[in-house]
Design an enzyme around this catalytic site. Structure first.
Site, PDB file in Angstrom:
ATOM      1  N   HIS A 306       0.856  -1.192   0.000  1.00 12.17           N
ATOM      2  CA  HIS A 306       0.000   0.000   0.000  1.00 12.17           C
ATOM      3  C   HIS A 306       0.889   1.237   0.000  1.00 12.17           C
ATOM      4  CE1 HIS A 306      -3.203   2.786   1.160  1.00 12.17           C
ATOM      5  NE2 HIS A 306      -4.034   1.837   0.800  1.00 12.17           N
ATOM      6  N   ASP A 364      -7.882  -5.505  -0.077  1.00 11.07           N
ATOM      7  CA  ASP A 364      -8.292  -6.363  -1.206  1.00 11.07           C
ATOM      8  C   ASP A 364      -7.875  -7.814  -1.059  1.00 11.07           C
ATOM      9  OD1 ASP A 364      -7.531  -3.456  -2.949  1.00 11.07           O
ATOM     10  OD2 ASP A 364      -9.542  -4.306  -2.807  1.00 11.07           O
TER      11      ASP A 364
HETATM   12  C1  SDX Z   1      -6.201   0.014  -2.876  1.00 10.93           C
HETATM   13  O1  SDX Z   1      -4.449   4.546  -1.994  1.00 10.93           O
HETATM   14  C2  SDX Z   1      -5.410   3.906  -1.372  1.00 10.93           C
HETATM   15  O2  SDX Z   1      -5.828   4.245  -0.289  1.00 10.93           O
HETATM   16  C3  SDX Z   1      -5.971   2.710  -2.137  1.00 10.93           C
HETATM   17  C4  SDX Z   1      -6.986   1.864  -1.376  1.00 10.93           C
HETATM   18  C5  SDX Z   1      -8.286   2.616  -1.115  1.00 10.93           C
HETATM   19  O3  SDX Z   1      -9.004   2.223  -0.191  1.00 10.93           O
HETATM   20  O4  SDX Z   1      -8.600   3.539  -1.939  1.00 10.93           O
HETATM   21  O5  SDX Z   1      -6.427   1.427  -0.127  1.00 10.93           O
HETATM   22  C6  SDX Z   1      -7.373   0.634  -2.185  1.00 10.93           C
HETATM   23  O6  SDX Z   1      -5.952   0.342  -3.991  1.00 10.93           O
HETATM   24  C7  SDX Z   1      -5.324  -0.951  -2.124  1.00 10.93           C
HETATM   25  C8  SDX Z   1      -4.099  -1.439  -2.958  1.00 10.93           C
HETATM   26  C9  SDX Z   1      -4.585  -2.518  -3.920  1.00 10.93           C
HETATM   27  N1  SDX Z   1      -3.520  -2.897  -4.863  1.00 10.93           N
HETATM   28  C10 SDX Z   1      -2.875  -4.071  -4.795  1.00 10.93           C
HETATM   29  O7  SDX Z   1      -3.042  -4.878  -3.894  1.00 10.93           O
HETATM   30  C11 SDX Z   1      -1.935  -4.331  -5.963  1.00 10.93           C
HETATM   31  C12 SDX Z   1      -0.595  -4.863  -5.426  1.00 10.93           C
HETATM   32  N2  SDX Z   1       0.067  -3.782  -4.698  1.00 10.93           N
HETATM   33  C13 SDX Z   1       1.032  -2.990  -5.439  1.00 10.93           C
HETATM   34  O8  SDX Z   1       0.801  -2.816  -6.793  1.00 10.93           O
HETATM   35  C14 SDX Z   1       1.529  -1.770  -4.656  1.00 10.93           C
HETATM   36  O9  SDX Z   1       1.777  -2.189  -3.382  1.00 10.93           O
HETATM   37  C15 SDX Z   1       0.648  -0.541  -4.603  1.00 10.93           C
HETATM   38  C16 SDX Z   1       0.263  -0.076  -5.957  1.00 10.93           C
HETATM   39  C17 SDX Z   1      -0.586  -0.795  -3.798  1.00 10.93           C
HETATM   40  C18 SDX Z   1       1.453   0.564  -3.902  1.00 10.93           C
HETATM   41  O10 SDX Z   1       2.504   0.835  -4.709  1.00 10.93           O
HETATM   42  P1  SDX Z   1       3.578   2.024  -4.344  1.00 10.93           P
HETATM   43  O11 SDX Z   1       3.236   2.694  -3.085  1.00 10.93           O
HETATM   44  O12 SDX Z   1       3.751   2.851  -5.554  1.00 10.93           O
HETATM   45  O13 SDX Z   1       4.841   1.218  -4.005  1.00 10.93           O
HETATM   46  P2  SDX Z   1       5.800   0.643  -5.066  1.00 10.93           P
HETATM   47  O14 SDX Z   1       5.003   0.038  -6.181  1.00 10.93           O
HETATM   48  O15 SDX Z   1       6.806   1.678  -5.393  1.00 10.93           O
HETATM   49  O16 SDX Z   1       6.460  -0.538  -4.250  1.00 10.93           O
HETATM   50  C19 SDX Z   1       7.492  -0.271  -3.332  1.00 10.93           C
HETATM   51  C20 SDX Z   1       8.363  -1.506  -3.418  1.00 10.93           C
HETATM   52  C21 SDX Z   1       8.742  -1.850  -4.859  1.00 10.93           C
HETATM   53  O17 SDX Z   1       9.998  -2.501  -4.813  1.00 10.93           O
HETATM   54  P3  SDX Z   1      11.318  -1.662  -5.267  1.00 10.93           P
HETATM   55  O18 SDX Z   1      11.014  -1.100  -6.666  1.00 10.93           O
HETATM   56  O19 SDX Z   1      11.466  -0.549  -4.236  1.00 10.93           O
HETATM   57  O20 SDX Z   1      12.423  -2.682  -5.268  1.00 10.93           O
HETATM   58  O21 SDX Z   1       7.604  -2.648  -2.940  1.00 10.93           O
HETATM   59  C22 SDX Z   1       7.430  -3.576  -4.011  1.00 10.93           C
HETATM   60  C23 SDX Z   1       7.716  -2.854  -5.306  1.00 10.93           C
HETATM   61  O22 SDX Z   1       8.236  -3.754  -6.286  1.00 10.93           O
HETATM   62  N3  SDX Z   1       6.047  -4.022  -3.960  1.00 10.93           N
HETATM   63  C24 SDX Z   1       5.623  -5.267  -4.125  1.00 10.93           C
HETATM   64  C25 SDX Z   1       4.237  -5.223  -3.954  1.00 10.93           C
HETATM   65  N4  SDX Z   1       3.852  -3.970  -3.714  1.00 10.93           N
HETATM   66  C26 SDX Z   1       4.970  -3.223  -3.726  1.00 10.93           C
HETATM   67  N5  SDX Z   1       6.293  -6.413  -4.396  1.00 10.93           N
HETATM   68  C27 SDX Z   1       5.534  -7.520  -4.510  1.00 10.93           C
HETATM   69  N6  SDX Z   1       4.181  -7.575  -4.357  1.00 10.93           N
HETATM   70  C28 SDX Z   1       3.508  -6.432  -4.077  1.00 10.93           C
HETATM   71  N7  SDX Z   1       2.183  -6.463  -3.919  1.00 10.93           N
END
Ligand code: SDX
Length: 429
Positions: A306, A364
């Site tokens: 998140h 989720d």
């Molecule tokens: C919702 O914003 C809100 O409040 C949203 C929400 C709401 O109520 O409105 O809470 C609802 O959207 C919840 C999130 C649902 N999405 C997912 O579950 C999809 C999987 N999660 C990711 O795509 C990610 O965690 C995000 C999009 C939710 C957040 O992404 P960020 O904050 O941009 O973080 P990032 O993608 O830059 O990740 C930071 C690091 C990265 O590694 P590095 O590039 O630093 O090496 O963490 C890793 C990412 O690769 N990472 C993950 C991961 N999520 C982040 N690695 C593996 N699996 C994951 N799920």
């Protein structure tokens, strides 16, 4: 309130920018005059360090894993309140008295019917269209039927549009589901509660009486509460930006629905269940954990991570409890996907990668298992998220419209494209 400043030394000049304090949470540096002062923009793709607005609706502490709606913790609202009470709180800022609650319930209940001509809209869609595509179309079309609540300068029309949106989203969602499965539409029933009415519109058929299980209705209501609002997330920011141009509220909510559909946002509940189905059995979990950690592999653990929560999403804990309640009420003893989810969570929370990146289950991760047990196909999961989030979108939209400092949102950019050059005729290219 400003009581300190941030100093910026640039090009030999020293400038100070006021630091504004909120009631709780991070302070902000007011850089509204930065471009005028320095000819420079700030640069913050994804807005990881940017406050886009001032708001009094929802507060999230990502490190603590707390979520407050108008100051009330989500755990208390989910335990003691119902969804329409939370809707009133988000819209008006205070919990309703008994009389206010009865009036609000009455007003919402009597706006649940859709203009009868709109039911013909559905026949324009393919039966196998994704229900989110139908919802985007139907909500955008509301402004073609409810012209008497699109004047955003009129407080009465703003509230009528808000009530209409909250009231009609379950009807539209249920009609999208019925159309998808080829069953006749079921009209709203005024004697039923908001969540029970929605389940009745989804699962009743004209051929027999359908009695909504009160335990499942309570679970559905709680799931709506958990999804109601969440600060300036991507879809809420979309609604605010659309609304800043003066677009009507129905068009703004349709924009929010489109944004929520993405798998990185509200589409993650559908993607998470599809991921659990693809993993299939507990013994295949390590293979997927390795893929999630591989920077060269686009696979992410859906339902994990998140932007704000760097601790357990408080909604995920309540959702997990609700999952067990629903499966228990339905007598579902062993759900292979729940087994995979629980083991996946256990492994991920002890894995160095997830600990270091502070990746926890979000709302989720468990919602899909619960929604499927309630009888919904995965394609309806994000529709249910949009149904519940409508009150958050409309409350944030109203707050923005009523903000005296409101102006159209218009971000700038760091341009790295071609500098000016002259046209070359095709003969000379
Ligand atoms: C919702 O914003 C809100 O409040 C949203 C929400 C709401 O109520 O409105 O809470 C609802 O959207 C919840 C999130 C649902 N999405 C997912 O579950 C999809 C999987 N999660 C990711 O795509 C990610 O965690 C995000 C999009 C939710 C957040 O992404 P960020 O904050 O941009 O973080 P990032 O993608 O830059 O990740 C930071 C690091 C990265 O590694 P590095 O590039 O630093 O090496 O963490 C890793 C990412 O690769 N990472 C993950 C991961 N999520 C982040 N690695 C593996 N699996 C994951 N799920």
């Amino acid at each position: 309130m400003a009581n300190s400043t941030a100093k910026l030394e640039l090009g030999g000049e020293n400038r100070e920018y006021e630091v504004l304090e909120g009631t709780v949470g991070p302070d902000v540096i007011n850089i509204a005059s930065l471009y005028r002062d320095t000819g420079m923009f700030t640069y913050d793709p994804g807005f990881t360090s940017t406050a886009s607005c001032e708001s009094q609706i929802t507060y999230i502490d990502g490190d603590e894993g707390t979520l407050l709606h108008r100051g009330y913790p989500i755990e208390q609202l989910a335990d003691h309140g119902d969804f329409l009470e939370v809707c009133y709180l988000l819209l008006y800022g205070e919990l309703p008295t008994k009389a206010q609650k009865e009036d609000f319930d009455y007003r919402v209940t009597r706006h649940t019917m859709l203009h009868e001509q709109m039911s013909r809209f559905f026949t324009g869609f393919r039966r196998d269209a994704h229900p989110m595509a139908v919802m985007c179309g139907m909500v955008g079309a509301l402004s073609a039927f409810y012209h008497d609540s699109t004047d955003i300068s009129d407080p009465h029309q703003r509230m009528v549009a808000s009530i209409r949106m909250i009231a009609k989203m379950p009807t539209i969602a249920a009609m999208a589901y019925k159309y998808h499965i080829g069953q006749p539409f079921i009209y709203p029933r005024n004697e039923l509660s908001y969540a029970a009415n929605f389940l009745h519109m989804c699962f009743a058929v004209p051929c027999e009486e359908y009695h909504v299980n009160p335990v499942l209705a309570r679970a559905m209501d709680r799931i709506f509460i958990l999804h109601a609002d969440h600060e300036q997330n991507a879809s809420t920011s979309t609604v605010r930006l659309a609304g800043s141009s003066g677009a009507n509220p129905f068009a703004c909510i349709a924009a929010g629905i489109a944004c929520l559909w993405g798998p990185a946002h509200g589409g993650a509940n559908e993607a998470a269940l599809n991921m659990l189905a693809e993993i299939g059995t507990v013994d295949r979990i390590p293979e997927y954990i390795d893929r999630a950690k591989d920077r060269d592999d686009p696979f992410r653990l859906m339902g994990f991570g998140h932007r704000v929560y760097k601790n357990y999403d408080p909604r995920a804990k309540i959702m997990q409890k609700t999952t067990h309640e629903v499966l228990g009420e339905l007598g579902i003893k062993d759900d292979p996907q729940l087994d995979v989810a629980l083991e996946l969570e256990r492994i991920a929370l002890t894995d160095e990668y997830f600990i270091e990146k502070k990746l926890y289950p979000n709302i989720d991760f468990y919602s899909g298992i619960t929604l499927r047990a309630l009888g919904f196909p995965t394609t309806m999961f994000t529709v249910l998220f949009a149904l519940a989030r409508t009150v958050g979108w409309i409350a944030q939209w109203k707050e923005m419209i009523e903000d005296p400092n409101q102006k159209i949102g218009r971000p700038r950019q760091l341009y790295t494209g071609a500098t000016q050059r002259d046209y070359v005729s095709i003969a000379n290219r």
